[in-house]
Scaffold this motif. Structure first.
Motif, short mmCIF file in Angstrom:
data_model
loop_
_atom_site.label_atom_id
_atom_site.label_comp_id
_atom_site.label_asym_id
_atom_site.label_seq_id
_atom_site.Cartn_x
_atom_site.Cartn_y
_atom_site.Cartn_z
N LEU A 6 108.35 45.61 -69.91
CA LEU A 6 109.26 45.64 -68.76
C LEU A 6 110.72 45.69 -69.19
N GLN A 10 113.86 48.70 -67.88
CA GLN A 10 114.88 48.29 -66.92
C GLN A 10 116.22 48.86 -67.33
N LEU A 22 107.51 52.77 -63.50
CA LEU A 22 106.60 52.12 -64.44
C LEU A 22 105.27 52.85 -64.49
N LEU A 30 104.82 52.59 -58.81
CA LEU A 30 105.33 51.25 -59.10
C LEU A 30 106.61 51.41 -59.88
N VAL A 32 110.69 49.59 -60.93
CA VAL A 32 111.61 48.46 -60.95
C VAL A 32 112.95 48.99 -60.50
N LEU A 56 112.09 39.96 -59.24
CA LEU A 56 111.86 39.51 -60.61
C LEU A 56 112.99 38.62 -61.10
N THR A 96 116.82 42.47 -60.06
CA THR A 96 115.73 43.38 -60.40
C THR A 96 114.55 43.09 -59.48
N LEU A 98 110.56 44.49 -58.37
CA LEU A 98 109.37 45.29 -58.56
C LEU A 98 109.01 45.91 -57.21
#
Length: 105
Positions: A6, A10, A22, A30, A32, A56, A96, A98
């Motif tokens: 992860l 980012q 992702l 999916l 971020v 997150l 951040t 998700l």
């Protein structure tokens, strides 16, 4: 098997909120989303897709329909298809989030 770290995916941008993918398939994606202080994803509608937000790091103001709430790490919400939704980083720290969307537009 695709494995991601992860922290490696980012990325932030000084100009606007940055979407970092992702995983995706024909059925979902999916990402971020990375927000610098003051950045936002303006309210918008997806007619056919449901979206899930999960914080997150940091905190932000999330809108679903006419309701706005501040969410913190570990908290999430869902914007059903057809509902206005958006995010504002109202703080002085990075945010951040998700983001899961299905089906993939």
């Amino acid at each position: 098997m695709k494995v991601i770290q992860l922290s490696d995916v980012q990325q932030f941008s000084a100009e606007k909120m940055k979407k970092n993918n992702l995983f995706q398939s024909p059925r979902f994606f999916l990402d971020v989303y990375c927000f610098e202080p003051g950045q936002e994803q303006k309210g918008h509608i997806h007619g056919e897709q449901d979206k899930v937000y999960l914080v997150l790091e940091g905190e932000g103001t999330f809108q679903v329909g006419t309701e706005k709430r501040v969410l913190k790490p570990g908290q999430g919400t869902m914007a059903p298809a057809g509902e206005t939704h958006g995010v504002l980083n109202h703080t002085q720290a990075r945010l951040t989030v998700l983001v899961f969307v299905a089906p993939n537009p």
